[in-house]
Design a protein around this motif. Sequence first.
Motif, PDB file in Angstrom:
ATOM      1  N   SER A 124       6.669   8.719 -15.436  1.00  0.00           N
ATOM      2  CA  SER A 124       6.598   9.909 -14.912  1.00  0.00           C
ATOM      3  C   SER A 124       8.007  10.426 -14.535  1.00  0.00           C
ATOM      4  N   ASN A 125       8.127  11.689 -14.464  1.00  0.00           N
ATOM      5  CA  ASN A 125       9.413  12.482 -13.712  1.00  0.00           C
ATOM      6  C   ASN A 125       9.088  13.223 -12.665  1.00  0.00           C
ATOM      7  N   ASP A 126       8.140  12.807 -11.838  1.00  0.00           N
ATOM      8  CA  ASP A 126       7.798  13.762 -10.732  1.00  0.00           C
ATOM      9  C   ASP A 126       9.033  13.678  -9.918  1.00  0.00           C
ATOM     10  N   ILE A 127       9.019  14.792  -8.875  1.00  0.00           N
ATOM     11  CA  ILE A 127      10.241  14.742  -8.054  1.00  0.00           C
ATOM     12  C   ILE A 127      10.103  13.568  -7.020  1.00  0.00           C
ATOM     13  N   MET A 128       9.340  13.189  -6.931  1.00  0.00           N
ATOM     14  CA  MET A 128       8.968  11.806  -6.016  1.00  0.00           C
ATOM     15  C   MET A 128       9.705  10.607  -6.399  1.00  0.00           C
ATOM     16  N   CYS A 129       9.976  10.742  -7.871  1.00  0.00           N
ATOM     17  CA  CYS A 129      10.619   9.599  -8.486  1.00  0.00           C
ATOM     18  C   CYS A 129      11.921   9.295  -7.908  1.00  0.00           C
ATOM     19  N   ASP A 130      12.555  10.412  -7.569  1.00  0.00           N
ATOM     20  CA  ASP A 130      14.045  10.241  -6.921  1.00  0.00           C
ATOM     21  C   ASP A 130      14.094   9.508  -5.676  1.00  0.00           C
ATOM     22  N   GLN A 131      13.033   9.551  -4.922  1.00  0.00           N
ATOM     23  CA  GLN A 131      12.985   8.964  -3.493  1.00  0.00           C
ATOM     24  C   GLN A 131      11.601   8.132  -3.395  1.00  0.00           C
ATOM     25  N   LEU A 132      11.494   6.784  -3.862  1.00  0.00           N
ATOM     26  CA  LEU A 132      10.121   6.210  -3.742  1.00  0.00           C
ATOM     27  C   LEU A 132       9.715   5.603  -2.568  1.00  0.00           C
ATOM     28  N   GLY A 133      10.573   5.395  -1.657  1.00  0.00           N
ATOM     29  CA  GLY A 133      10.189   4.939  -0.258  1.00  0.00           C
ATOM     30  C   GLY A 133       9.846   3.790  -0.177  1.00  0.00           C
ATOM     31  N   THR A 134       8.873   3.197   0.711  1.00  0.00           N
ATOM     32  CA  THR A 134       8.588   1.855   1.091  1.00  0.00           C
ATOM     33  C   THR A 134       6.962   1.816   1.414  1.00  0.00           C
ATOM     34  N   ALA A 135       6.217   0.666   1.365  1.00  0.00           N
ATOM     35  CA  ALA A 135       4.965   0.667   1.711  1.00  0.00           C
ATOM     36  C   ALA A 135       4.789  -0.574   2.714  1.00  0.00           C
ATOM     37  N   THR A 136       3.919  -0.448   3.381  1.00  0.00           N
ATOM     38  CA  THR A 136       3.327  -1.333   4.507  1.00  0.00           C
ATOM     39  C   THR A 136       1.650  -1.347   4.520  1.00  0.00           C
ATOM     40  N   ILE A 137       1.313  -2.595   4.025  1.00  0.00           N
ATOM     41  CA  ILE A 137      -0.216  -2.436   4.028  1.00  0.00           C
ATOM     42  C   ILE A 137      -0.752  -3.695   4.830  1.00  0.00           C
ATOM     43  N   GLU A 138      -1.514  -3.740   5.661  1.00  0.00           N
ATOM     44  CA  GLU A 138      -1.945  -4.948   6.461  1.00  0.00           C
ATOM     45  C   GLU A 138      -3.711  -4.972   6.620  1.00  0.00           C
ATOM     46  N   ASN A 139      -3.857  -6.231   6.125  1.00  0.00           N
ATOM     47  CA  ASN A 139      -5.234  -6.387   6.320  1.00  0.00           C
ATOM     48  C   ASN A 139      -5.963  -7.331   7.353  1.00  0.00           C
ATOM     49  N   ASP A 140      -7.156  -7.240   7.494  1.00  0.00           N
ATOM     50  CA  ASP A 140      -7.521  -8.184   8.270  1.00  0.00           C
ATOM     51  C   ASP A 140      -7.731  -9.596   7.863  1.00  0.00           C
ATOM     52  N   SER A 141      -7.334 -10.736   8.390  1.00  0.00           N
ATOM     53  CA  SER A 141      -7.287 -12.038   7.729  1.00  0.00           C
ATOM     54  C   SER A 141      -8.545 -12.798   7.421  1.00  0.00           C
ATOM     55  N   ARG A 142      -9.654 -12.025   7.954  1.00  0.00           N
ATOM     56  CA  ARG A 142     -11.088 -12.848   7.889  1.00  0.00           C
ATOM     57  C   ARG A 142     -11.852 -12.051   6.849  1.00  0.00           C
ATOM     58  N   LEU A 143     -12.023 -10.739   7.206  1.00  0.00           N
ATOM     59  CA  LEU A 143     -12.942  -9.845   6.547  1.00  0.00           C
ATOM     60  C   LEU A 143     -12.126  -8.916   5.260  1.00  0.00           C
ATOM     61  N   HIS A 144     -10.834  -8.749   5.421  1.00  0.00           N
ATOM     62  CA  HIS A 144      -9.960  -8.255   4.589  1.00  0.00           C
ATOM     63  C   HIS A 144     -10.090  -6.695   4.664  1.00  0.00           C
ATOM     64  N   TYR A 145     -10.622  -6.037   5.525  1.00  0.00           N
ATOM     65  CA  TYR A 145     -10.737  -4.526   5.784  1.00  0.00           C
ATOM     66  C   TYR A 145      -9.406  -4.195   6.106  1.00  0.00           C
ATOM     67  N   LEU A 146      -8.780  -2.944   5.801  1.00  0.00           N
ATOM     68  CA  LEU A 146      -7.730  -2.377   6.117  1.00  0.00           C
ATOM     69  C   LEU A 146      -7.287  -2.306   7.665  1.00  0.00           C
ATOM     70  N   LYS A 147      -6.359  -2.589   7.978  1.00  0.00           N
ATOM     71  CA  LYS A 147      -5.614  -2.611   9.507  1.00  0.00           C
ATOM     72  C   LYS A 147      -4.509  -1.531   9.512  1.00  0.00           C
ATOM     73  N   LYS A 148      -3.598  -1.421   8.199  1.00  0.00           N
ATOM     74  CA  LYS A 148      -2.675  -0.519   8.202  1.00  0.00           C
ATOM     75  C   LYS A 148      -2.284  -0.048   6.829  1.00  0.00           C
TER      76      LYS A 148
END
Length: 214
Positions: A124-148
């Motif tokens: 891809s050569n999308d404009i987003m490719c110039d600044q990809l950023g970061t990611a934070t993903i958090e899940n519940d440790s028991r049922l694994h649904y998303l928390k963040k």
Amino acid sequence: TIITDASVIASNGNVFDWNGAMDIVQQQKELWQQQDIDTYVYHYKENDFSDPLGECYRAWKYVLVFDGEVKYVEYDQLELSRSDLDCTIINAPIIYDKVHTIDDIFSIAILNLQKRIDCLDGISNDIMCDQLGTATIENDSRLHYLKKLKITNPLVGTNTDYEFGCFTSFTDWESPTYGQFMYPDECLVDLSMMLELYQLFNPDDDDPHRHFRN
């Protein structure tokens, strides 16, 4: 580099490992689906400042998912009372197409991670490719649904940013997990949500309100 602790992915200021992030998110989605939970209530807000629907779109909401489909959504009135927002289904109708199941939000995360991987791979050569950023993903440790879930960069309209609050799953109407697991993050489901849930489980009941009268 990826830092993983209790299913949290974060950037440490160096080059972010998007492929590693993808592996973890896919693993967490699989673990969530292994729970076989398709009827539940969750609490969330989406921090999308590019959406023309404005502040009410970003307000905290409760979502009722029944048999894997979003069936009912309502604004969190307690959170609204702490702000100056006046969000009701009259002046700010909820657009159900913009409210997702947890499975769908996992898929959104995977799609956005793949876009960044495509940038790195030269696909891809999308404009987003110039600044990809970061990611934070958090899940519940028991049922694994998303928390963040936060996959961001400086470009408006290319971010995925969800915050999640409580979560309650229901196996059937007679034996909801609510009050049994004593989960610290369970939702205190209000009367309107419980009535909606009851009617979904019992569509042939001509007078469902009788179960909830004082």
